[in-house]
Design a protein around this motif. Structure first.
Motif, PDB file in Angstrom:
ATOM      1  N   UNK A   1      20.169  -1.219 -15.260  1.00  0.00           N
ATOM      2  CA  UNK A   1      19.295  -0.337 -14.475  1.00  0.00           C
ATOM      3  C   UNK A   1      17.941  -1.002 -14.245  1.00  0.00           C
ATOM      4  N   UNK A   2      17.431  -0.817 -13.074  1.00  0.00           N
ATOM      5  CA  UNK A   2      16.102  -1.366 -12.749  1.00  0.00           C
ATOM      6  C   UNK A   2      15.093  -0.220 -12.792  1.00  0.00           C
ATOM      7  N   UNK A   3      14.125  -0.343 -13.672  1.00  0.00           N
ATOM      8  CA  UNK A   3      13.042   0.642 -13.718  1.00  0.00           C
ATOM      9  C   UNK A   3      11.758  -0.085 -14.094  1.00  0.00           C
ATOM     10  N   UNK A   4      10.885  -0.303 -13.119  1.00  0.00           N
ATOM     11  CA  UNK A   4       9.667  -1.092 -13.329  1.00  0.00           C
ATOM     12  C   UNK A   4       8.462  -0.225 -13.668  1.00  0.00           C
ATOM     13  N   UNK A   5       8.699   1.061 -13.864  1.00  0.00           N
ATOM     14  CA  UNK A   5       7.588   1.983 -14.130  1.00  0.00           C
ATOM     15  C   UNK A   5       6.999   1.749 -15.512  1.00  0.00           C
ATOM     16  N   UNK A   6       5.674   1.800 -15.563  1.00  0.00           N
ATOM     17  CA  UNK A   6       4.949   1.681 -16.828  1.00  0.00           C
ATOM     18  C   UNK A   6       4.036   2.901 -16.930  1.00  0.00           C
ATOM     19  N   UNK A   7       3.901   3.433 -18.150  1.00  0.00           N
ATOM     20  CA  UNK A   7       3.247   4.735 -18.326  1.00  0.00           C
ATOM     21  C   UNK A   7       1.739   4.724 -18.172  1.00  0.00           C
ATOM     22  N   UNK A   8       1.090   3.603 -18.491  1.00  0.00           N
ATOM     23  CA  UNK A   8      -0.370   3.621 -18.415  1.00  0.00           C
ATOM     24  C   UNK A   8      -0.911   2.264 -17.991  1.00  0.00           C
ATOM     25  N   UNK A   9      -2.143   2.285 -17.496  1.00  0.00           N
ATOM     26  CA  UNK A   9      -2.782   1.093 -16.931  1.00  0.00           C
ATOM     27  C   UNK A   9      -2.965  -0.010 -17.973  1.00  0.00           C
ATOM     28  N   UNK A  10      -3.349   0.373 -19.207  1.00  0.00           N
ATOM     29  CA  UNK A  10      -3.614  -0.619 -20.260  1.00  0.00           C
ATOM     30  C   UNK A  10      -2.355  -1.436 -20.559  1.00  0.00           C
ATOM     31  N   UNK A  11      -1.218  -0.780 -20.623  1.00  0.00           N
ATOM     32  CA  UNK A  11       0.038  -1.493 -20.877  1.00  0.00           C
ATOM     33  C   UNK A  11       0.372  -2.410 -19.702  1.00  0.00           C
ATOM     34  N   UNK A  12       0.047  -1.939 -18.495  1.00  0.00           N
ATOM     35  CA  UNK A  12       0.362  -2.729 -17.299  1.00  0.00           C
ATOM     36  C   UNK A  12      -0.403  -4.052 -17.281  1.00  0.00           C
ATOM     37  N   UNK A  13      -1.657  -4.052 -17.739  1.00  0.00           N
ATOM     38  CA  UNK A  13      -2.456  -5.292 -17.691  1.00  0.00           C
ATOM     39  C   UNK A  13      -2.388  -6.093 -18.992  1.00  0.00           C
ATOM     40  N   UNK A  14      -1.686  -5.579 -19.991  1.00  0.00           N
ATOM     41  CA  UNK A  14      -1.616  -6.253 -21.302  1.00  0.00           C
ATOM     42  C   UNK A  14      -1.158  -7.714 -21.220  1.00  0.00           C
ATOM     43  N   UNK A  15      -0.215  -8.082 -20.319  1.00  0.00           N
ATOM     44  CA  UNK A  15       0.218  -9.493 -20.295  1.00  0.00           C
ATOM     45  C   UNK A  15      -0.852 -10.475 -19.813  1.00  0.00           C
ATOM     46  N   UNK A  16      -1.934 -10.012 -19.245  1.00  0.00           N
ATOM     47  CA  UNK A  16      -2.953 -10.926 -18.683  1.00  0.00           C
ATOM     48  C   UNK A  16      -3.645 -11.690 -19.811  1.00  0.00           C
ATOM     49  N   UNK A  17      -3.711 -13.014 -19.658  1.00  0.00           N
ATOM     50  CA  UNK A  17      -4.258 -13.872 -20.716  1.00  0.00           C
ATOM     51  C   UNK A  17      -5.571 -14.523 -20.295  1.00  0.00           C
ATOM     52  N   UNK A  18      -6.334 -15.001 -21.254  1.00  0.00           N
ATOM     53  CA  UNK A  18      -7.581 -15.720 -20.969  1.00  0.00           C
ATOM     54  C   UNK A  18      -7.277 -16.924 -20.079  1.00  0.00           C
ATOM     55  N   UNK A  19      -8.141 -17.155 -19.086  1.00  0.00           N
ATOM     56  CA  UNK A  19      -7.961 -18.306 -18.210  1.00  0.00           C
ATOM     57  C   UNK A  19      -7.000 -18.065 -17.059  1.00  0.00           C
ATOM     58  N   UNK A  20      -6.475 -16.849 -16.925  1.00  0.00           N
ATOM     59  CA  UNK A  20      -5.485 -16.566 -15.879  1.00  0.00           C
ATOM     60  C   UNK A  20      -6.122 -16.584 -14.493  1.00  0.00           C
ATOM     61  N   UNK A  21      -5.309 -16.977 -13.506  1.00  0.00           N
ATOM     62  CA  UNK A  21      -5.696 -16.831 -12.091  1.00  0.00           C
ATOM     63  C   UNK A  21      -5.101 -15.519 -11.597  1.00  0.00           C
ATOM     64  N   UNK A  22      -5.976 -14.641 -11.075  1.00  0.00           N
ATOM     65  CA  UNK A  22      -5.543 -13.289 -10.718  1.00  0.00           C
ATOM     66  C   UNK A  22      -5.883 -12.997  -9.263  1.00  0.00           C
ATOM     67  N   UNK A  23      -4.867 -12.649  -8.479  1.00  0.00           N
ATOM     68  CA  UNK A  23      -5.115 -12.159  -7.124  1.00  0.00           C
ATOM     69  C   UNK A  23      -5.436 -10.678  -7.183  1.00  0.00           C
ATOM     70  N   UNK A  24      -6.443 -10.279  -6.412  1.00  0.00           N
ATOM     71  CA  UNK A  24      -6.815  -8.867  -6.353  1.00  0.00           C
ATOM     72  C   UNK A  24      -6.755  -8.433  -4.896  1.00  0.00           C
ATOM     73  N   UNK A  25      -5.855  -7.519  -4.592  1.00  0.00           N
ATOM     74  CA  UNK A  25      -5.714  -7.021  -3.223  1.00  0.00           C
ATOM     75  C   UNK A  25      -6.937  -6.227  -2.804  1.00  0.00           C
ATOM     76  N   UNK A  26      -6.981  -5.889  -1.518  1.00  0.00           N
ATOM     77  CA  UNK A  26      -8.074  -5.075  -1.016  1.00  0.00           C
ATOM     78  C   UNK A  26      -9.012  -5.834  -0.107  1.00  0.00           C
ATOM     79  N   UNK A  27      -9.751  -5.055   0.675  1.00  0.00           N
ATOM     80  CA  UNK A  27     -10.747  -5.581   1.617  1.00  0.00           C
ATOM     81  C   UNK A  27     -11.877  -4.569   1.575  1.00  0.00           C
ATOM     82  N   UNK A  28     -13.084  -5.000   1.163  1.00  0.00           N
ATOM     83  CA  UNK A  28     -14.125  -3.997   0.891  1.00  0.00           C
ATOM     84  C   UNK A  28     -13.598  -3.058  -0.186  1.00  0.00           C
ATOM     85  N   UNK A  29     -13.716  -1.752   0.057  1.00  0.00           N
ATOM     86  CA  UNK A  29     -13.207  -0.779  -0.925  1.00  0.00           C
ATOM     87  C   UNK A  29     -11.829  -0.246  -0.569  1.00  0.00           C
TER      88      UNK A  29
END
Lengths: 222, 211
Positions: A1-29
């Motif tokens: 089964x495929x289920x990519x849902x995560x319950x909270x924001x903190x868990x979602x960003x937990x894999x991010x490590x020091x020195x990472x290159x991160x793309x951030x979507x958006x234009x202005x606000x």
């Protein structure tokens, strides 16, 4: 089964490590993943490279990461928006590396990374300072600059609606860089205003779920 | 000299936007042009953040926080509008699909060189946005700007001193004093703002104005 849902924001960003290159979507606000950026600030990762069109404004989002000195380098097209005070302070003090990329070249370099291409030739920037030191070529009398692909470790994406398969749909001009960034990161995290257990209508899907690794609901709009 | 105010400058340029044109308006003064296009012409405005068919500002209280233009201002959509992502927005620019782009400038040279993205002062970070993509792919580049800098120094030069956005890309310049066409020989006068004389305008222009 495929289920990519995560319950909270903190868990979602937990894999991010020091020195990472991160793309951030958006234009202005518009289309900024505000919830994920707040969670990333709390998470504490440092020495980040931020790839985004702008370099934040006001006190939130990318600006807050700059204020707290979490960012080593910014790759963007337009860092000088009204209210970009934290970027300007860090830049003037020489505390941050800046790579300016023409906006269309930024989008296409990201696209090339996501599409498995080794770069492309563009007329944009030919004969200017932004082409200095780069490979050039003339085709049918037009000058082109070679631009390499731009991948990232993570992408933070904002969409209007998503389902458990990671499919995403966007609202008006909040689409901007989000779909292309989702394709170009090793790990793409989507924040959606409405997360549904039901599948999105396939005709309405702009980002197919194959490009999304995790999806989390954040109902607040900027 | 009798300089035009900003609305009059935008209105003068708007006269030269034909019916059916696809137009990108730059941040700041160029954005005003949309208010002055003569009635009866249908013009589709393109904004690089993913909308073709930008409409006027919404009424207070009716803003959609995610519906903005390249200036980050709230906008609406006209009938026939379309939404898309960044790669497609820039395919329209680079791929020669737009008719006209209206840009601001720090400097324009008589050979059509444009400088509008960087001064190289450490206190003033460079910011290119979509300007280099526009000049690479849009056939008509109209510059709308004050004739001289705030300190009175000329902005219409023999050669630009600031880093270029594009070489030989400007086709027309609209200032508060005159309209100029860029030709292989240099700037050629199209018209003067009412009440001005060519000798006076030439005196605040480094490059030669041909008639």
């Amino acid at each position: 089964m495929i289920d990519k849902r995560i319950g909270d924001l903190a868990t979602a960003v937990a894999p991010i490590f020091d020195g990472a290159a991160i793309m951030v979507g958006g234009f202005g606000n518009s289309g900024i993943p505000a919830g994920l950026l707040n969670a990333l600030l709390d998470h504490g990762a440092r020495e980040l490279t931020i790839i985004s069109n702008n370099a934040g404004a006001g006190e939130d989002g990318i600006s807050s990461l700059l204020r707290e000195k979490r960012v080593r380098k910014v790759i963007c097209s337009y860092p000088r928006s009204p209210g970009s005070i934290w970027f300007e302070r860090r830049y003037e003090a020489g505390e941050i590396e800046l790579e300016i990329v023409p906006q269309g070249t930024l989008a296409e370099r990201i696209r090339a990374a996501g599409a498995g291409l080794g770069g492309f030739l563009t007329p944009t920037g030919y004969g200017t300072l932004l082409a200095a030191g780069k490979e050039t070529r003339e085709i049918d009398g037009v000058g082109y600059v070679f631009e390499p692909p731009l991948p990232a470790d993570f992408a933070l994406i904002r969409a209007e609606a998503g389902d458990r398969w990671g499919n995403l749909r966007y609202h008006v001009t909040a689409r901007n860089f989000n779909p292309v960034m989702a394709t170009a990161a090793r790990h793409s995290i989507a924040e959606v205003r409405h997360l549904s257990g039901e599948p999105l209508e396939p005709d309405s899907v702009i980002t197919p779920g194959i490009f999304v690794d995790s999806i989390v609901e954040y109902g607040i709009r900027p | 000299m009798k300089p035009l105010d900003e609305n009059a400058m935008a209105a003068r340029l708007a006269q030269d936007i034909p019916d059916g044109a696809y137009v990108n308006l730059g941040i700041g003064l160029p954005n005003k042009v949309a208010h002055f296009v003569p009635e009866g012409r249908e013009v589709m405005y393109h904004t690089e953040n993913g909308l073709l068919g930008v409409g006027p500002a919404p009424a207070t209280g009716e803003e959609d926080p995610e519906l903005i233009d390249a200036s980050k201002k709230f906008v609406t959509m006209v009938p026939g509008a379309a939404l898309f992502d960044h790669p497609l927005a820039f395919s329209m620019m680079r791929g020669n699909h737009l008719s006209i782009a209206v840009l601001g400038a720090y400097q324009v040279a008589e050979n059509g060189d444009l400088a509008n993205w960087a001064t190289l002062e450490q206190s003033f970070p460079p910011a290119v946005g979509g300007a280099m993509d526009l000049v690479a792919g849009v056939p008509q580049i109209f510059v709308l700007m004050r004739h001289t800098a705030r300190d009175g120094s000329p902005k219409l030069l023999k050669r630009c001193s600031y880093p270029l956005t594009g070489a030989g890309v400007v086709t027309r310049v609209y200032t508060d004093l005159c309209v100029l066409e860029v030709t292989p020989e240099g700037f050629r006068l199209v018209d003067l703002a009412p009440g001005n004389r060519l000798e006076e305008v030439q005196s605040v222009t480094e490059a030669r104005i041909l008639t």
